[in-house]
Design an enzyme around this catalytic site. Sequence first.
Site, short mmCIF file in Angstrom:
data_model
loop_
_atom_site.label_atom_id
_atom_site.label_comp_id
_atom_site.label_asym_id
_atom_site.label_seq_id
_atom_site.Cartn_x
_atom_site.Cartn_y
_atom_site.Cartn_z
N THR A 130 23.07 39.34 -9.54
CA THR A 130 22.65 40.22 -10.63
C THR A 130 23.75 41.20 -11.04
O THR A 130 24.60 41.56 -10.22
CB THR A 130 21.40 41.02 -10.18
N ASP A 131 23.68 41.67 -12.28
CA ASP A 131 24.64 42.70 -12.73
C ASP A 131 24.33 44.06 -12.10
O ASP A 131 25.15 44.98 -12.18
CB ASP A 131 24.66 42.81 -14.26
N GLU A 132 23.15 44.19 -11.46
CA GLU A 132 22.77 45.49 -10.91
C GLU A 132 23.67 45.92 -9.75
O GLU A 132 23.71 47.08 -9.38
CB GLU A 132 21.29 45.49 -10.49
N TYR A 155 17.14 47.03 -3.82
CA TYR A 155 17.31 45.66 -4.33
C TYR A 155 18.79 45.37 -4.60
O TYR A 155 19.36 44.39 -4.09
CB TYR A 155 16.48 45.45 -5.61
N LYS A 159 21.45 42.71 -2.83
CA LYS A 159 22.15 41.64 -3.56
C LYS A 159 23.67 41.84 -3.43
O LYS A 159 24.41 40.87 -3.29
CB LYS A 159 21.75 41.63 -5.04
N ASN A 184 19.44 41.19 -17.22
CA ASN A 184 17.98 40.99 -17.15
C ASN A 184 17.55 39.74 -17.91
O ASN A 184 17.85 39.61 -19.10
CB ASN A 184 17.26 42.18 -17.77
N GLY A 288 15.65 57.02 -8.76
CA GLY A 288 17.02 56.50 -8.84
C GLY A 288 17.25 55.53 -9.99
O GLY A 288 18.12 54.66 -9.90
#
Length: 349
Positions: A130-132, A155, A159, A184, A288
């Site tokens: 993910t880009d998160e 999360y 990752k 997303n 957050g």
Amino acid sequence: MNLLITGGAGFIGSHVVRLFVEAYPGYNIFNLDALTYAGNLQNLVDVESRENYTFLRGDITDAAFLEEIFSEHRFEAVIHLAAESHVDRSIAGPMAFVQTNVMGTVNLLEACRRHWAGDYEGKLFYHVSTDEVYGSLGTDGLFTESTAYDPRSPYSASKAASDHFVRAWHHTYGLPVKLSNCSNNYGPNHFPEKLIPLAIHNIKSVKPVPVYGKGENVRDWLYVKDHARAIDCIFHRGKLGETYNVGGVNEWRNIDLIELLCDVMDEKLGRQPGESRKLITFVKDRAGHDARYAIDSSKLMDELGWEPSVTFEEGLRLTVDWYLANEDWLAEVTSGHYRDYYREQYEKR
Ligand code: NAD
Ligand code: TYD
């Protein structure tokens, strides 16, 4: 090729499984999934009887089980999507994220290392991320493949850890790997704990549509079938050891997205224009809450020629049409445990 896809009963995984089963009849495709609350074999009824498709129920945190299936099926490639995927659940209970996303990924890396035993010709471990992992942006700038990792939720931290392990297995043991970090996703079969399907479900049921904080957080949205196409591209043509960012060039503030969705739903449900917008309810912000994600996919576009196939407006309409045509799917996944989750997450806040 014996290809293992993990998490294939989930949202993105089911689209990846379908694409590979249909496009590559010569591959034996094994879908390994624990069928957690997020896994649903209904997502794959149309491919379940195909000759090149086998479902294996099991848990990636169970190293002995992985040993068994690797011995039996001699996988040559893995596309790894199985994960705990929802930020709000990671805030309420982070340990499942550590177990599945970190330990489960390392178990899979170890199974590949043991079974491929240094004979890496024609082998591949493809990790879907993910880009998160890159953290949160200010009002400008984009995540590139060289942006430093700065995960800020349980999360995204889990990752990020899994990405680091995948790269470590490449650098230390020479395991052939590829990674992609995507923005997303939205589209059919998306579990209604995530913003877009949750809002569709609530608008349809004339229930409040919860928008966290002031709705000013920004996300880049990509239609799930375009992500599956990107995975196909990278799996077959991406360079070993490389990472590719995947995004829709499609940034939206949550509130603007929800207003557009309300308007599309009014039209599709024959409601008065503006009626569904009245359901928008601002609720307590996520702890957050990352302000903005935006992704630069030019490496994937320039090197591999991938680009999104639908605009956001088209993708959103396709998505709404799918949910309205699949009321049984939605009713099934929102019964039982979903009600308890919803009560905890939204009604007790
Ligand atoms: P999802 O939650 O819809 O599906 C996850 C699947 O993994 C489910 O079928 C579940 O049963 C399975 N699973 C969970 N724990 C497991 C375990 N221990 N063993 C075996 N199977 C297990 O998730 P998704 O949205 O389809 O995401 C798939 C992957 O793509 C994840 O790795 C996620 O981090 C990544 N990703 C998701 C998005 C997004 O917007 N949804 C964006 C970028 C990357
Ligand atoms: P989500 O779909 O959970 O994806 P992610 O947190 O991985 O980006 O949420 C997308 C955005 O929508 C995020 O900024 C949080 C926000 N959000 C709401 O405002 N209300 C909700 O009920 C949910 C689930 C999310």
